[in-house]
Structures are given as C-alpha cells and as structure tokens.
Design a protein around this motif. Sequence first.
Motif, PDB file in Angstrom:
ATOM      1  N   ASP A 154     -10.924  10.910   0.722  1.00 43.21           N
ATOM      2  CA  ASP A 154      -9.486  10.691   0.587  1.00 43.21           C
ATOM      3  C   ASP A 154      -9.047   9.526   1.471  1.00 43.21           C
ATOM      4  OD1 ASP A 154      -6.769  11.343  -0.239  1.00 43.21           O
ATOM      5  OD2 ASP A 154      -6.516  12.164   1.780  1.00 43.21           O
ATOM      6  N   GLY A 155      -9.513   9.494   2.704  1.00 44.59           N
ATOM      7  CA  GLY A 155      -9.142   8.424   3.623  1.00 44.59           C
ATOM      8  C   GLY A 155      -9.616   7.060   3.157  1.00 44.59           C
ATOM      9  N   VAL A 156     -10.871   6.976   2.726  1.00 49.07           N
ATOM     10  CA  VAL A 156     -11.427   5.698   2.278  1.00 49.07           C
ATOM     11  C   VAL A 156     -10.704   5.212   1.022  1.00 49.07           C
ATOM     12  CG1 VAL A 156     -13.475   4.573   1.312  1.00 49.07           C
ATOM     13  CG2 VAL A 156     -13.678   6.007   3.353  1.00 49.07           C
ATOM     14  N   VAL A 161      -6.621   1.764  -2.009  1.00 49.00           N
ATOM     15  CA  VAL A 161      -5.384   1.658  -2.791  1.00 49.00           C
ATOM     16  C   VAL A 161      -4.375   0.784  -2.042  1.00 49.00           C
ATOM     17  CG1 VAL A 161      -3.377   2.947  -3.650  1.00 49.00           C
ATOM     18  CG2 VAL A 161      -5.687   3.778  -4.118  1.00 49.00           C
ATOM     19  N   ALA A 162      -4.251   0.971  -0.744  1.00 47.35           N
ATOM     20  CA  ALA A 162      -3.332   0.156   0.058  1.00 47.35           C
ATOM     21  C   ALA A 162      -3.751  -1.312   0.028  1.00 47.35           C
ATOM     22  CB  ALA A 162      -3.276   0.673   1.493  1.00 47.35           C
ATOM     23  N   ARG A 163      -5.050  -1.570   0.084  1.00 42.37           N
ATOM     24  CA  ARG A 163      -5.555  -2.946   0.037  1.00 42.37           C
ATOM     25  C   ARG A 163      -5.290  -3.580  -1.335  1.00 42.37           C
ATOM     26  NH1 ARG A 163      -8.965  -4.781   3.906  1.00 42.37           N
ATOM     27  NH2 ARG A 163     -10.113  -6.044   2.394  1.00 42.37           N
ATOM     28  N   LEU A 164      -5.507  -2.812  -2.415  1.00 42.77           N
ATOM     29  CA  LEU A 164      -5.230  -3.328  -3.754  1.00 42.77           C
ATOM     30  C   LEU A 164      -3.750  -3.669  -3.886  1.00 42.77           C
ATOM     31  CD1 LEU A 164      -5.905  -4.002  -6.693  1.00 42.77           C
ATOM     32  CD2 LEU A 164      -5.741  -1.544  -7.202  1.00 42.77           C
ATOM     33  N   LYS A 165      -2.891  -2.797  -3.422  1.00 38.71           N
ATOM     34  CA  LYS A 165      -1.438  -3.037  -3.477  1.00 38.71           C
ATOM     35  C   LYS A 165      -1.079  -4.331  -2.740  1.00 38.71           C
ATOM     36  CE  LYS A 165       2.918  -0.982  -1.837  1.00 38.71           C
ATOM     37  NZ  LYS A 165       3.771  -1.465  -2.905  1.00 38.71           N
TER      38      LYS A 165
END
Length: 174
Positions: A154-156, A161-165
Amino acid sequence: MKRLAIVAVLLLAAGRSHAEVADQGTAGFQVRHVALIAAPPAKVRAAALDIGRWWSSSHTYSGDADNLSIDAAGCFCEKLPDGLVRHMTLVYSAPDALRLAGALGPLATTGASGHLGLSFGKTADPNSTQLVLTYDVGGYAKGGLAQTWAAPVDGVLGQQVARLKRYVESGKPE
C-alpha cells in the motif's frame, strides 16, 4: 458517516489522493488508491504507460527507473546489466483502463500472484481525471500474505500514484 463522505469528496476535489488497504484476509489483500489528476484521461493514460519517467528508482532492481518500460508486447520489464526482470504483463488495454498481471517487487519471491488495475475516469471537468488504482494479491507468503505485505505494498503504490500525479501535472515526479 455522511460527514465522512463529504470530507472524502472535499479531499478528492482538492487534488489529494485517497489510499487504503481495501480488503485483506487469509488468501490475500486488495490495495486501492484514488487520485484526482488535473489532466484529461488520455494524457494520464499515456503518462502511466511511460512508466520509466515517473516510477521511483528506489523501487527498482537496477536502481534506475530509466530501465523500466511497458513495451508493445505488454511486458512491464526492467533492463538489468546482465538480464531483465518481467515485473508484470499488460493483459488489457483500453482508453479508460489498463490491467496488468504479476507480482511486484519482493512479492515475486513468494507464491503470490497479482492483478493491477488502473482506470482513467472522466470527471465533470474534461481537463481532469479520476485515477483509480487497485492491486489484488493472492497466494502464499511465509508469515501470511496480507499480514506481511499489505501495508508495505500500500505504501509503495501510494508513492507511485503520487509520483504519477506530479509527473502528469508538472512534468516532474519529484
């Protein structure tokens, strides 16, 4: 409960993401991440497929995300100095979704199998996308699959997802 739903909608509207270990049991677990991205779905999907541009190098075998790709044959692979790693296989591709099969990272050293889904949902704003990532993992891992791996996975995936955003919205994943 109604107040909690309103807070969740406000967080999504503010562009933050929502993450959770959505389900876990003796046979496996599901991780789910939702993010509102300020770009149309086609742009988010194209960026997602350009995985070496936004995935974290610290979550690769080679230490360099530039070695990652999703090729025309559907291999989410990583080049190594003397070989390669097939992380997953793209098994479904459509304008609104991607689906990959495989066990990411250290899960590949267990008896686990996984299904990663990305959906690129339209919103009321044609210049934004609701990205939903789910990763369903089942099988066997010493110490218990969900007990040992659900929180770290979940953490990874939350980081990715944050990096893609950030990559889609600014051109830089950092």
